[in-house]
Design a protein around this motif. Structure first.
Motif, PDB file in Angstrom:
ATOM      1  N   MET A   1      -2.168   1.499 -14.035  1.00  0.00           N
ATOM      2  CA  MET A   1      -3.625   1.533 -13.969  1.00  0.00           C
ATOM      3  C   MET A   1      -4.134   1.065 -12.603  1.00  0.00           C
ATOM      4  SD  MET A   1      -4.668   2.689 -16.936  1.00  0.00           S
ATOM      5  CE  MET A   1      -3.246   3.759 -16.753  1.00  0.00           C
ATOM      6  N   ARG A   2      -3.563  -0.025 -12.095  1.00  0.00           N
ATOM      7  CA  ARG A   2      -4.003  -0.552 -10.795  1.00  0.00           C
ATOM      8  C   ARG A   2      -3.720   0.431  -9.669  1.00  0.00           C
ATOM      9  NH1 ARG A   2      -1.173  -5.157  -9.223  1.00  0.00           N
ATOM     10  NH2 ARG A   2       0.397  -4.857 -10.854  1.00  0.00           N
TER      11      ARG A   2
ATOM     12  N   LYS B   1       0.804  -1.230   0.000  1.00  0.00           N
ATOM     13  CA  LYS B   1       0.000   0.000   0.000  1.00  0.00           C
ATOM     14  C   LYS B   1       0.836   1.279   0.000  1.00  0.00           C
ATOM     15  CE  LYS B   1      -3.940  -2.310   2.128  1.00  0.00           C
ATOM     16  NZ  LYS B   1      -4.935  -2.310   3.213  1.00  0.00           N
ATOM     17  N   ASP B   2       2.062   1.164  -0.529  1.00  0.00           N
ATOM     18  CA  ASP B   2       2.888   2.365  -0.706  1.00  0.00           C
ATOM     19  C   ASP B   2       2.628   2.870  -2.127  1.00  0.00           C
ATOM     20  OD1 ASP B   2       4.773   4.332  -0.822  1.00  0.00           O
ATOM     21  OD2 ASP B   2       6.506   3.049  -0.399  1.00  0.00           O
ATOM     22  N   TYR B   3       1.479   3.510  -2.299  1.00  0.00           N
ATOM     23  CA  TYR B   3       0.990   3.828  -3.637  1.00  0.00           C
ATOM     24  C   TYR B   3       1.839   4.876  -4.358  1.00  0.00           C
ATOM     25  CZ  TYR B   3      -3.046   1.245  -1.919  1.00  0.00           C
ATOM     26  OH  TYR B   3      -3.864   0.276  -1.397  1.00  0.00           O
TER      27      TYR B   3
ATOM     28  N   GLN C   1      -8.687   7.476 -16.510  1.00  0.00           N
ATOM     29  CA  GLN C   1      -9.414   7.579 -17.766  1.00  0.00           C
ATOM     30  C   GLN C   1      -8.563   8.289 -18.836  1.00  0.00           C
ATOM     31  OE1 GLN C   1     -12.640   6.478 -18.094  1.00  0.00           O
ATOM     32  NE2 GLN C   1     -13.162   7.257 -20.128  1.00  0.00           N
ATOM     33  N   ALA C   2      -7.917   9.371 -18.413  1.00  0.00           N
ATOM     34  CA  ALA C   2      -7.113  10.152 -19.353  1.00  0.00           C
ATOM     35  C   ALA C   2      -5.913   9.342 -19.854  1.00  0.00           C
ATOM     36  CB  ALA C   2      -6.641  11.439 -18.674  1.00  0.00           C
TER      37      ALA C   2
ATOM     38  N   LYS D   1      -8.003   5.708  -6.202  1.00  0.00           N
ATOM     39  CA  LYS D   1      -9.261   6.350  -6.632  1.00  0.00           C
ATOM     40  C   LYS D   1      -9.045   7.614  -7.479  1.00  0.00           C
ATOM     41  CE  LYS D   1     -11.859   4.475  -2.716  1.00  0.00           C
ATOM     42  NZ  LYS D   1     -12.331   3.318  -3.509  1.00  0.00           N
ATOM     43  N   LYS D   2      -7.993   7.601  -8.273  1.00  0.00           N
ATOM     44  CA  LYS D   2      -7.743   8.711  -9.207  1.00  0.00           C
ATOM     45  C   LYS D   2      -8.347   8.331 -10.557  1.00  0.00           C
ATOM     46  CE  LYS D   2      -3.509  10.159  -6.826  1.00  0.00           C
ATOM     47  NZ  LYS D   2      -2.043  10.346  -6.908  1.00  0.00           N
ATOM     48  N   PHE D   3      -9.674   8.303 -10.585  1.00  0.00           N
ATOM     49  CA  PHE D   3     -10.383   7.761 -11.733  1.00  0.00           C
ATOM     50  C   PHE D   3     -10.264   8.634 -12.984  1.00  0.00           C
ATOM     51  CE2 PHE D   3     -13.015   6.200  -8.019  1.00  0.00           C
ATOM     52  CZ  PHE D   3     -12.396   4.959  -7.977  1.00  0.00           C
TER      53      PHE D   3
END
Length: 834
Positions: free
Chosen positions: A535-536, A502-504, A548-549, A542-544
């Motif tokens: 992408m994951r 979880k170190d995003y 998308q871009a 939650k940077k949707f």
């Protein structure tokens, strides 16, 4: 009578002729010596010197003995006999004669030098077993030899090296003094080598000071010979050791032959291969280039190219050395049957060559004949106790025999004689088997960081994960990426680890770097794993909109299935189920007939938008495209996921029918049907499904009678279910003959032999399988150890069976099914109760 002056002149002439190996004229002088008795031995001393020069040591000794009968006080005769005994490897006699010569004439120049030499050789063979008295005796002899030869720079350098362990400061001082008096390239390099040697044995505080001395010496050498290959090579090695690999690469720029070797040493095998390939393509008949390509192939465990380049090497130069290299190469990749043929042929030509004796021991080990190999290795060590390779081989045998403490001792001995990545990897594996994890990590770190082994680095990763220490794993990835800043593989591994912990923020940077590096590579192909990692990460954070871009840029091309399925997930997360369904449909369309993609997308779609929507899409498509292989595959996989096996069977039969024109896809579909039928057998215990699975597999062999993978699968299937053991043996043997060095096939054949009560053969084959599996990994799969334990149990070796079952369970980690673990635990309990 001949005058003393003429006798001296004749002796000098005689010695010069021997130095030039002009034996014809030297033998003429023997007649003169005999006539005038100039050696006071009727020419026998001259004859002895000729015999020694021709390496006929025993004949020389017999002549010297006759001289000593005439002249018992003859220091030069004792000196020569000492040298002959050294040539015959009669160490004790060589030392006794050297001491006698010194006792008779301590003021000679050559005699003290020889005494120092034979004592040093004795200590070298004794290694750590040399006593304090023996060490001091050798040192005193060296100091005496230096006093007798004050201008002998080689001797003084040798002395400096000898005392570098006990008196590092003095060793360096001696070398500095020599270099100051004679600032030659050779003396500068020697000073640097002593300083580097001392630095390697010093504390962290002292290292820098010694490295600074080495650097100054290398600079002096480079200033004197900027194009000297010795200087360039050793100076670059200094840079590698101190972690300045960029400087090493800059130094060697323009010298491709040295540069590729340097890159290989620092673990950049692919970069080394690119440079070496240019050299090879420009001159494919150059033996050095071929040896280089063989080295790269061996580093990669590239079996096809190992065979190719070892054969090419013999076409260029069929020397004994190169034939030995070829046998070693075939043994490394597990082709023991082929190696045996070549070794037997070579042994007929050179029956007494000690190198072939070692190869015979190695061959026996590779054949799985461990007890025989152990006997041969012990015999080798009796003849040559200073052979690092034999110590390592015996350590490998002890490891296979589960005698890990003895293995560790032998690997340490091998390392003390010849430190390299290969023996450190073996030592690390033995340490790990005794739960000495920290020692194992220490060995692998040196093998990876200092000796450039990519195998050690992969094993280090494996071992860190076994410890479960996330902080250390993170540090490992950070250090690895610093060392290999362009390597997509390591960025992806580090990115996945960061994602799992979880170190995003770190994961995003790592996957982005991997993706950008893949675009810079020669292929300029975007890396699918890196893209999916990006992408994951955006999904989990939650940077949707950003997802998308980014995904929109890749809606055409090889990344499209991934882009659409991750966009679908993002839409589902925001509650837009209809958009999610639409994106999943597009993802499936972009996947085409790629079964791997289809299975993954359907599984994800099933989890995200539900089974009803997923099956609805499939049913809609089958109405409009009833003959579509992709749609039928989708339905087969979807029903398989839901364990609706009868419906799944209906669709896989259609897939087989529709793929008849594409042999590769047809074979894949039949193998999928076999997997399904076995699942149905496991679920319903109806042997009819098992028979159908066997029939389907046999039908593949009718299409492709030489398909080794199918033969192997069928052999295992028949043996595992005790269906037709004779047929299983036939299939297993044919698969083995087609790929005798494949670890999985060796395991299957051993298992089939075991089932046919050919237990001794099975024992040898399973040991070969484990050797192949463990060539590049810490451990073989748990099932292979289980098979070994079953074989040991059948042989009545209960303790070994129990040890192997425990070993399998201990090192299985998360890589084994619960059923397998339960089965092995039950076996352990059964053996413990005996």
């Amino acid at each position: 009578d001949i005058s003393p002056e003429n006798a001296t002149a004749m002796t000098n002439l005689f010695n010069n002729l021997l130095a030039q190996e002009d034996f014809r004229y030297a033998e003429r002088l023997v007649e003169t010596a005999k006539k005038y008795n100039t050696d006071l031995c009727e020419g026998n001393y001259y004859k002895a010197k000729i015999a020694y020069a021709k390496k006929d040591f025993q004949a020389a000794i017999e002549l010297i003995n006759s001289c000593l009968e005439t002249r018992p006080i003859f220091s030069e005769a004792y000196l020569l006999r000492s040298q002959c005994n050294t040539g015959l490897e009669k160490e004790a006699d060589a030392i006794a004669d050297a001491k006698k010569a010194y006792e008779l004439n301590p003021y000679d120049t050559f005699i003290p030098r020889n005494l120092a030499f034979v004592l040093y050789n004795r200590n070298l063979k004794l290694g750590n077993s040399a006593t304090i008295d023996q060490i001091n005796e050798t040192r005193n002899a060296l100091e005496t030899a230096i006093r007798a030869n004050p201008r002998d720079v080689d001797l003084q350098n040798f002395y400096a090296k000898y005392i570098s362990n006990t008196e590092p400061e003095r060793a360096i001082a001696v070398s500095q003094q020599i270099q100051k008096m004679q600032p030659t390239i050779e003396n500068s390099l020697w000073l640097a080598s002593v300083a580097m040697d001392v630095a390697g044995k010093s504390s962290a505080k002292q290292k820098d000071a010694y490295y600074a001395i080495a650097e100054d010496a290398y600079k002096d050498a480079y200033a004197s010979g900027p194009n000297d290959l010795r200087v360039l090579n050793s100076y670059a090695e200094y840079y590698r050791t101190v972690g300045q690999v960029e400087n090493g690469q800059k130094l060697l720029a323009g010298n491709d032959d040295l540069l590729w070797r340097f890159l290989a040493r620092i673990g950049k095998i692919e970069d080394a291969h690119k440079i070496l390939s240019k050299l090879y393509n420009a001159n494919p008949a150059d033996a050095n280039n071929i040896k280089g390509m063989l080295f790269i192939a061996r580093s990669r465990n590239d079996q096809a190219n190992i065979l190719k380049y070892s054969s090419e090497l013999l076409k260029v130069d069929k020397s004994l050395e190169n034939q030995i290299v070829q046998i070693e190469s075939t043994l490394e990749i597990g082709l023991s049957d082929e190696a045996k043929i070549k070794l037997d042929s070579l042994s007929e030509q050179y029956p007494d060559d000690p190198r072939l004796a070692f190869l015979k021991a190695w061959l026996a080990a590779k054949q799985g004949k461990l007890e025989e190999s152990l006997t041969l290795a012990n015999r080798n060590l009796e003849l040559d106790s200073g052979n690092a390779r034999v110590w390592r081989l015996r350590g490998q045998i002890y490891t296979a025999l589960n005698n890990f403490n003895s293995a560790i001792t032998d690997f340490q001995k091998s390392k003390s004689l010849a430190d390299n990545a290969e023996v450190r990897i073996d030592l690390a594996r033995a340490y790990a088997r005794t739960n000495a994890i920290e020692q194992a990590i220490s060995e692998l770190k040196i093998a990876a960081d200092e000796q450039g082994s990519s195998i050690a680095r992969n094993m280090l990763e494996e071992l860190f994960f076994m410890t479960g220490n996330t902080e250390r794993i993170s540090k490992f990835y950070s250090e690895t990426i610093t060392k290999f800043p362009d390597n997509v593989y390591w960025y992806n591994h580090a990115g996945n680890f960061a994602l799992n912990t979880k170190d995003y923020a770190t994961a995003s940077k790592l996957f982005d770097a991997a993706f950008q590096n893949s675009l810079k590579a020669d292929t300029q192909q975007p890396d699918a794993e890196a893209f999916d990692g990006k992408m994951r990460t955006l999904l989990l954070t939650k940077k949707f909109e950003e997802l998308q871009a980014e995904a929109t840029k890749y809606l055409d091309g090889p990344l499209a299935p991934i882009a659409y399925e991750r966009m679908a997930e993002a839409k589902a997360e925001t509650g837009d189920k209809e958009a999610a369904i639409e994106y999943f449909k597009r993802s499936l369309e972009k996947a085409g007939t790629n079964e791997t993609y289809i299975i993954g997308i359907l599984g994800l779609m099933n989890n995200v938008v539900g089974y009803d929507e997923t099956i609805k899409w499939c049913n809609e498509r089958i109405q409009t495209q009833p003959d579509s292989l992709a749609v039928n595959l989708a339905l087969y996989n979807l029903h398989f996921i839901k364990e609706q096996y009868n419906k799944s069977l209906e669709y896989i039969d259609k897939c087989i029918k529709f793929s008849v024109g594409d042999e590769e896809k047809n074979v894949s579909c039949i193998m999928s049907k076999t997997k399904l039928l076995l699942k149905m057998f496991e679920k319903m215990s109806d042997k009819q499904y098992l028979k159908m699975a066997i029939e389907e597999t046999e039908s593949l062999l009718k299409k492709q009678p030489n398909n080794i993978e199918v033969m192997n699968n069928l052999a295992y299937l028949l043996a595992d279910y005790d269906m037709d053991l004779t047929k299983a043996l036939d299939y297993g043997k044919k698969a083995y003959q087609g790929a005798p060095n494949n670890a999985s096939i060796l395991d299957t054949y051993a298992y089939v032999l075991f089932k046919n009560n050919k237990v001794q053969e099975a024992d040898e084959l399973i040991n070969r399988s484990i050797q192949q599996y463990e060539q590049n990994k810490m451990n073989a799969p748990i099932e292979v150890y289980e098979h070994l334990a079953m074989i040991k149990e059948k042989l009545g070796q209960t303790n070994k069976a129990l040890e192997t079952y425990k070993r399998a369970l201990e090192f299985a980690g998360n890589n084994a099914s619960p059923e397998t673990k339960t089965r092995i635990t039950t076996a352990i309990e059964r053996l413990n109760s005996k």
